[in-house]
Enzyme design. Sequence first.
Site, PDB file in Angstrom:
ATOM      1  N   CYS A  10       0.867  -1.190   0.000  1.00  0.00           N
ATOM      2  CA  CYS A  10       0.000   0.000   0.000  1.00  0.00           C
ATOM      3  C   CYS A  10       0.901   1.236   0.000  1.00  0.00           C
ATOM      4  CB  CYS A  10      -0.988  -0.026   1.163  1.00  0.00           C
ATOM      5  SG  CYS A  10      -0.219   0.005   2.796  1.00  0.00           S
ATOM      6  N   ASP A 125      -8.281   3.538   1.202  1.00  0.00           N
ATOM      7  CA  ASP A 125      -7.340   3.965   2.227  1.00  0.00           C
ATOM      8  C   ASP A 125      -8.111   4.478   3.454  1.00  0.00           C
ATOM      9  OD1 ASP A 125      -5.336   5.009   3.724  1.00  0.00           O
ATOM     10  OD2 ASP A 125      -4.467   6.242   2.134  1.00  0.00           O
TER      11      ASP A 125
HETATM   12  P1  4NP Z   1      -1.768   2.781   4.112  1.00  0.00           P
HETATM   13  O1  4NP Z   1      -2.400   4.143   4.687  1.00  0.00           O
HETATM   14  O2  4NP Z   1      -1.232   3.118   2.743  1.00  0.00           O
HETATM   15  O3  4NP Z   1      -2.951   1.864   4.046  1.00  0.00           O
HETATM   16  O4  4NP Z   1      -0.707   2.347   5.093  1.00  0.00           O
HETATM   17  C1  4NP Z   1      -1.691   5.342   4.749  1.00  0.00           C
HETATM   18  C2  4NP Z   1      -0.760   5.544   5.722  1.00  0.00           C
HETATM   19  C3  4NP Z   1      -0.099   6.754   5.809  1.00  0.00           C
HETATM   20  C4  4NP Z   1      -0.387   7.758   4.908  1.00  0.00           C
HETATM   21  C5  4NP Z   1      -1.330   7.551   3.922  1.00  0.00           C
HETATM   22  C6  4NP Z   1      -1.985   6.340   3.841  1.00  0.00           C
HETATM   23  N1  4NP Z   1       0.264   9.004   5.018  1.00  0.00           N
HETATM   24  O5  4NP Z   1      -0.079   9.909   4.237  1.00  0.00           O
HETATM   25  O6  4NP Z   1       1.149   9.170   5.856  1.00  0.00           O
END
Ligand code: 4NP
Length: 157
Positions: A10, A125
Amino acid sequence: MKRPAVLFVCLGNICRSPLAEAAFRREALTHGLDAIADSAGTGGWHAGEPPDPRARDVALRHGVDIASLRARQIHRDDFTRFTHVLALDRSNLADLERIRPKGSEAHLSLLNAFVPGKSGQDVLDPYYGEMPEFETAWRDVSEAAIHLVRHLLNGIR
Ligand code: 4NP
């Protein structure tokens, strides 16, 4: 077929892909599939961090402890170390297509490509959401794990 090695990817590797890794590990264990599982982020901002507390909570509610996982960024070598590199959403997939070394034989697709009726669909997300969004992410990755394990067992037997 060689032992499957599956990398879930991800953006941050603190919400969706650790959940996908955990759901897959449990499903593989339940069905006797011998597979390697790991997860990574396309971005490195959270490298070294444990999963988001909300992701830890939702996993625990469903009986899985993911507190010991640590985020890391995807590396080109992952395309040779893993047989399957699975993106949680289309943006992650586009990034992975850019990083993928030429000649890589790893299967690269969306995680939902294995879910009947969901090909082309993102696992949304939950980072800017709240617990209901994390519950939805858990449900989605658990459903995908069922189909992925079934698919991999078919390739082995
Ligand atoms: P993930 O979610 O891709 O599902 O781990 C996120 C975690 C952090 C961020 C964005 C999405 N961020 O912008 O820091």
